[in-house]
Scaffold this active site. Structure first.
Site, PDB file in Angstrom:
ATOM      1  N   LYS A   2       0.838  -1.203   0.000  1.00 37.68           N
ATOM      2  CA  LYS A   2       0.000   0.000   0.000  1.00 37.68           C
ATOM      3  C   LYS A   2       0.874   1.256   0.000  1.00 37.68           C
ATOM      4  CE  LYS A   2      -3.888  -2.439   2.021  1.00 37.68           C
ATOM      5  NZ  LYS A   2      -4.692  -2.834   3.190  1.00 37.68           N
TER       6      LYS A   2
ATOM      7  N   GLN B 222      -5.077  -1.620   9.337  1.00 34.68           N
ATOM      8  CA  GLN B 222      -4.953  -2.963   8.757  1.00 34.68           C
ATOM      9  C   GLN B 222      -5.534  -4.010   9.713  1.00 34.68           C
ATOM     10  OE1 GLN B 222      -3.866  -3.492   5.634  1.00 34.68           O
ATOM     11  NE2 GLN B 222      -4.142  -5.686   5.769  1.00 34.68           N
TER      12      GLN B 222
ATOM     13  N   ASP C 187     -11.478   2.418   3.491  1.00 35.15           N
ATOM     14  CA  ASP C 187     -11.797   0.993   3.414  1.00 35.15           C
ATOM     15  C   ASP C 187     -13.303   0.773   3.199  1.00 35.15           C
ATOM     16  OD1 ASP C 187      -9.724  -0.923   3.590  1.00 35.15           O
ATOM     17  OD2 ASP C 187      -9.394  -0.472   5.714  1.00 35.15           O
TER      18      ASP C 187
HETATM   19  N1  GUN Z   1      -7.229  -7.031   5.947  1.00 34.61           N
HETATM   20  C1  GUN Z   1      -7.528  -7.804   4.873  1.00 34.61           C
HETATM   21  N2  GUN Z   1      -8.087  -7.067   3.897  1.00 34.61           N
HETATM   22  C2  GUN Z   1      -8.133  -5.802   4.359  1.00 34.61           C
HETATM   23  C3  GUN Z   1      -8.600  -4.574   3.809  1.00 34.61           C
HETATM   24  O1  GUN Z   1      -9.110  -4.488   2.682  1.00 34.61           O
HETATM   25  N3  GUN Z   1      -8.457  -3.486   4.602  1.00 34.61           N
HETATM   26  C4  GUN Z   1      -7.933  -3.543   5.852  1.00 34.61           C
HETATM   27  N4  GUN Z   1      -7.868  -2.414   6.567  1.00 34.61           N
HETATM   28  N5  GUN Z   1      -7.507  -4.652   6.396  1.00 34.61           N
HETATM   29  C5  GUN Z   1      -7.599  -5.782   5.651  1.00 34.61           C
END
Ligand code: GUN
Length: 283
Positions: free
Chosen positions: A51, A95, A118
Site C-alpha cells: 500500500k 490494517q 476501506d
Molecule cells: N485485511 C484484509 N483485507 C483488508 C482490507 O481491505 N483493509 C484492511 N484495513 N484490512 C484488511
C-alpha cells in the site's frame, strides 16, 4: 479460456489516479493516506508495504504507524482521533486483523466516515446498501473492475458469491446486485454448495481455503474470480480455486497471485483520491 491480468488492470487504474493526483497537486492539494498496523502479522506487513509503495507510485503523501502488539485500545483510539483532525490526511486505514485484545469495530466506528477509505464504517456500509456511496470497499470494487475489463455483460446473469464476510462476500453481492445480476450467497452452512455454484455464470470465491473450488463445482464457460490468498501444501501461494483444474472449464479466470490482490490496492488509491477531492469540495 482467458486469464484476467489483474496487474495490467490495476496499473491502468493507478495511472488514472496518478494523472488526477497531478491535477490536484497543481491546485495545492496532495492526497494523504495514513496506514495503521498493530503487531507483527507477516501477511499484514506485506500488504501494508504494498500500500505504501502504491501511494508513492501515485504521488500521494503517506504515513505508516507501526504500533507494537501490546498497544492499548485507548492508545489506538487516540491515534485515530489525531488523524481524523489532521488536514494532511484524507484517508485512514487500520490494517486488519488486529491483535485479539483490540476491538476492530471500535476502531472502525471511530474513523471519520469521510476518511474511511476501506468503506468499513457502518455509515458507508449503509450508503453502499442503498447504492448512494462515496467509497466502495476495495476488494469488491476491484473485482467489479476485473469483471468489467472482460467486457462480459453482468446484467441478467446469475452470480454466485461464495463467502459472507463483511469485507468481501456481503458487499460483493451488493455490487453485483447493483449491476443487475441475480445474486446468490453461499457459505459453510449451505447444503450441496456445488448445486448452487454450477448455476453461476459469474462465480466469486472468498472463503479462505486453499483450492476449495474444484472443476466439478464450476459451470462450463463461467467467469471465475478468486479472492483467496493461501499457501498450498508446498508453501506456494494459491487461491481458493484449484486453478490448474478449473481453468479449462472457464471463459475467464483470475490467477493468484496477480489477480484480485493488485486490484484491492489500486482501488484503495482511487478511494484516497476521492476522499481528497470530497474534503476539498472538488467534484
Ligand atoms: N485485511 C484484509 N483485507 C483488508 C482490507 O481491505 N483493509 C484492511 N484495513 N484490512 C484488511
Amino acid at each position: 479460456m482467458q486469464i484476467i491480468d489483474g496487474k495490467a488492470v490495476s496499473k491502468a487504474v493507478k495511472e488514472q489516479v496518478k494523472t488526477e493526483c497531478e491535477m490536484l497537486k497543481a491546485k495545492g492539494i496532495t492526497p494523504g493516506l495514513a496506514v495503521i498496523i498493530v503487531g507483527e502479522d507477516p501477511a499484514s506487513q506485506v500488504y501494508v508495504r504494498n500500500k505504501e509503495r502504491a501511494c508513492e507510485e501515485c504521488g500521494f503523501y503517506s504515513v505508516k504507524y507501526a504500533l507494537p502488539a501490546d498497544t492499548t485500545q485507548s492508545e489506538l483510539n487516540s491515534l485515530v482521533d489525531e488523524l481524523n483532525a489532521d488536514d494532511k490526511i484524507n484517508g485512514i486505514l487500520c490494517q486488519l486483523p488486529l491483535p485479539k485484545h483490540l476491538d476492530d469495530k471500535e476502531v472502525i466506528n471511530r474513523i471519520n466516515p469521510i476518511k474511511d477509505v476501506d468503506a468499513f464504517h457502518p455509515f458507508n456500509v449503509g450508503k453502499i446498501m442503498i447504492g448512494d456511496y462515496n467509497f466502495l470497499p476495495c476488494t469488491p470494487a476491484g473485482v467489479m473492475e476485473l469483471i468489467r475489463s472482460t467486457g462480459v455483460e453482468i446484467s441478467g446473469k446469475k452470480a454466485v458469491v461464495m463467502g459472507r464476510s463483511n469485507i468481501v462476500g456481503k458487499p460483493m453481492a451488493m455490487l453485483l446486485l447493483h449491476a443487475d445480476a441475480t445474486v446468490e450467497i453461499i457459505h459453510t452452512k449451505t447444503p450441496d454448495d456445488g448445486a448452487v455454484t454450477r448455476t453461476a455464470d459469474i462465480l466469486v470465491v472468498a472463503v479462505g481455503k486453499a483450492k476449495r473450488v474444484t472443476a466439478d463445482l464450476v459451470k462450463e464457460g463461467a467467469l471465475v474470480i478468486d479472492v483467496g490468498m493461501n499457501r498450498d501444501e508446498n508453501g506456494k501461494l494459491c487461491g481458493d480455486v484449484d486453478f490448474e483444474n478449473v481453468k479449462d472449464k472457464c471463459s475467464y479466470i483470475t490467477p493468484v497471485p496477480g489477480g484480485v490482490g493488485p486490484m484491492t490496492i489500486a482501488m484503495l488509491m482511487k478511494n484516497t483520491l476521492t476522499a481528497a477531492k470530497i474534503q476539498n469540495n472538488i467534484g
